[in-house]
Design a protein around this motif. Structure first.
Motif, PDB file in Angstrom:
ATOM      1  N   UNK A   1     -37.395  13.976 -15.012  1.00  0.00           N
ATOM      2  CA  UNK A   1     -36.768  12.777 -15.578  1.00  0.00           C
ATOM      3  C   UNK A   1     -36.675  12.862 -17.099  1.00  0.00           C
ATOM      4  N   UNK A   2     -37.466  13.770 -17.723  1.00  0.00           N
ATOM      5  CA  UNK A   2     -37.427  13.956 -19.167  1.00  0.00           C
ATOM      6  C   UNK A   2     -36.376  14.973 -19.599  1.00  0.00           C
TER       7      UNK A   2
ATOM      8  N   UNK B   1     -27.328  21.102 -19.189  1.00  0.00           N
ATOM      9  CA  UNK B   1     -27.756  21.248 -20.586  1.00  0.00           C
ATOM     10  C   UNK B   1     -27.491  19.951 -21.355  1.00  0.00           C
ATOM     11  N   UNK B   2     -26.286  19.390 -21.186  1.00  0.00           N
ATOM     12  CA  UNK B   2     -25.971  18.116 -21.830  1.00  0.00           C
ATOM     13  C   UNK B   2     -26.934  17.027 -21.374  1.00  0.00           C
ATOM     14  N   UNK B   3     -27.191  16.977 -20.072  1.00  0.00           N
ATOM     15  CA  UNK B   3     -28.096  15.974 -19.517  1.00  0.00           C
ATOM     16  C   UNK B   3     -29.502  16.117 -20.097  1.00  0.00           C
TER      17      UNK B   3
ATOM     18  N   UNK C   1     -33.816  13.983 -23.135  1.00  0.00           N
ATOM     19  CA  UNK C   1     -35.135  14.374 -23.627  1.00  0.00           C
ATOM     20  C   UNK C   1     -35.693  13.302 -24.563  1.00  0.00           C
ATOM     21  N   UNK C   2     -36.981  12.941 -24.408  1.00  0.00           N
ATOM     22  CA  UNK C   2     -37.591  11.909 -25.263  1.00  0.00           C
ATOM     23  C   UNK C   2     -37.964  12.475 -26.634  1.00  0.00           C
TER      24      UNK C   2
ATOM     25  N   UNK D   1     -31.896  14.230 -31.276  1.00  0.00           N
ATOM     26  CA  UNK D   1     -30.779  15.170 -31.206  1.00  0.00           C
ATOM     27  C   UNK D   1     -29.770  14.811 -30.118  1.00  0.00           C
ATOM     28  N   UNK D   2     -29.830  13.602 -29.598  1.00  0.00           N
ATOM     29  CA  UNK D   2     -28.877  13.212 -28.568  1.00  0.00           C
ATOM     30  C   UNK D   2     -27.461  13.209 -29.134  1.00  0.00           C
ATOM     31  N   UNK D   3     -26.538  13.875 -28.440  1.00  0.00           N
ATOM     32  CA  UNK D   3     -25.177  13.986 -28.983  1.00  0.00           C
ATOM     33  C   UNK D   3     -24.384  12.694 -28.944  1.00  0.00           C
ATOM     34  N   UNK D   4     -24.688  11.800 -28.005  1.00  0.00           N
ATOM     35  CA  UNK D   4     -23.945  10.542 -27.914  1.00  0.00           C
ATOM     36  C   UNK D   4     -24.923   9.388 -27.730  1.00  0.00           C
ATOM     37  N   UNK D   5     -24.475   8.214 -28.080  1.00  0.00           N
ATOM     38  CA  UNK D   5     -25.262   7.002 -27.863  1.00  0.00           C
ATOM     39  C   UNK D   5     -24.780   6.355 -26.574  1.00  0.00           C
TER      40      UNK D   5
END
Length: 386
Positions: free
Chosen positions: A45-46, A243-245, A250-251, A260-264
């Motif tokens: 889930x992480x 990979x995107x997921x 990732x926390x 480092x999340x690519x989108x909000x």
């Protein structure tokens, strides 16, 4: 696929990838249900939108075809329906046992140590007058809501099989997807839950699509020697999505890293099986079930250990749920230091291992007893069974 073609297939060989993947999912579910457990920082889930629950339901559909779908082509319908009914009854009994043990444990525990409010489900806070709601599955307590979903899905397997034979796979998938999309459009479409105004935590009207996809995947794999057809392009797309997921889920902040999340985006809804979660588990499953390397891993010592848990999923899930309960109580009452973490995790693992080994010995003994039984039944006798 007609009856004759199903009978003409090669004899079934148990696919250890399915058992191993289910075993991994069961262990992760056990870890995830103890919030204070440090190990739950390392579960799927992480590193993805989906978690072990999606894997469990998808494999439930896959295993249901192996256990009952092929049986409809070889045995009397009444016999297969009876098997499904017995399995549903077994699931219900295990569900009630878990509920009773959990209620009794918390009631006894709180006489000696404080129990946080989140342990006290309404059926506990309101006394035993509402227990009948739990017994009738009108009320589903937290962490005790996936077996009722499985019961509902399994009860619908026979009609699903009839539709697959009658109108074909594309039509069935289209109908199932339409229901799932309807729930995602209007989440109010759900079964009622006395303990939650939003309904069942795993909305059966949404999660049935994942179960149906598992059934259809098993049918396709049965036509290709137990594996899904391998496509390099599809495998690459699945890998890119995972990979995107992973990066998106990732926390980062919890680990002290920059975000480092690519989108909000909002957290994908689990209750209605958000498309983000659905595609995530399907991508993972395709890579495993179409990969020869996954087959090799499933035959390693670690893979066989996971398969041991997966072969006895109901007993391991039940034992894991009780391990979760006692682990949460112990960590809540006596602290979450590293020593208690080791004690809870090691003890819990060995409890599950003991349960799996006992069930495996029983399975092997029963198989040997059947093999040793003299075949004295006349050849025409099975035609009279019903």
């Amino acid at each position: 696929m007609g009856i004759s073609s199903e009978r003409a297939q090669a004899p079934h060989r148990r696919d250890h990838r399915i058992d191993a993947l289910r075993g991994v999912a069961l262990l992760m579910m056990c870890i995830d249900h103890i919030p204070q457990n440090w190990l739950n920082r390392f579960t799927m889930r992480n590193i993805g939108f989906a978690d072990a629950a999606e894997v469990f339901v998808l494999l439930a559909g896959y295993a249901s075809w192996l256990a009952y779908g092929r049986a409809f082509a070889k045995k009397p319908v009444a016999e297969v329906l009876a098997r499904i009914g017995r399995r549903c009854w077994q699931l219900y009994v295990f569900q009630i046992v878990m509920v009773v043990v959990c209620i009794a444990t918390i009631r006894i525990w709180r006489h000696f140590w404080p129990v946080p409010v989140d342990f006290l489900e309404p059926e506990l806070a309101h006394g035993l007058d509402s227990v009948w709601r739990v017994l009738s599955l009108v009320a589903l307590p937290g962490n005790l809501n996936i077996l009722p979903l499985y019961i509902v899905l399994l009860l619908g397997f026979a009609p699903l099989y009839a539709l697959l034979r009658g109108v074909g796979t594309p039509v069935v998938l289209g109908l199932s997807a339409a229901v799932w999309l309807g729930v995602n459009y209007d989440p109010r479409l759900n079964f009622p839950n006395w303990l939650d105004p939003d309904g069942w935590y795993f909305d059966p009207l949404a999660w049935q699509f994942l179960f149906v996809l598992g059934v259809c995947a098993a049918r396709v794999a049965g036509q290709h020697d137990g594996s899904l057809p391998r496509s390099r392009l599809l495998a690459a797309l699945c890998g890119l999505y995972l990979v995107f997921s992973a990066v998106q889920s990732f926390p980062w902040l919890d680990w002290g890293f920059a975000d480092l999340r690519p989108v909000v985006m909002a957290l994908p809804d689990k209750m209605i099986l958000s498309p983000w979660r659905l595609v995530d588990v399907l991508a993972l499953f395709y890579l495993v079930q179409s990969s020869p390397r996954a087959t090799l891993w499933a035959n390693t010592r670690m893979g066989q250990l996971m398969a041991l848990f997966g072969r006895h999923s109901l007993e391991i899930f039940t034992a894991g749920t009780l391990v979760d309960l006692y682990g949460r109580l112990v960590l809540t009452s006596f602290g979450t230091g590293w020593m208690m973490q080791v004690v809870v995790n090691v003890a819990g693992f060995y409890v599950l291992l003991a349960v799996a080994r006992v069930k495996e010995r029983q399975r092997v003994a029963a198989r040997q007893a059947r093999a040793a039984m003299p075949d004295t039944v006349p050849a025409r006798a099975p035609l009279c069974r019903g």
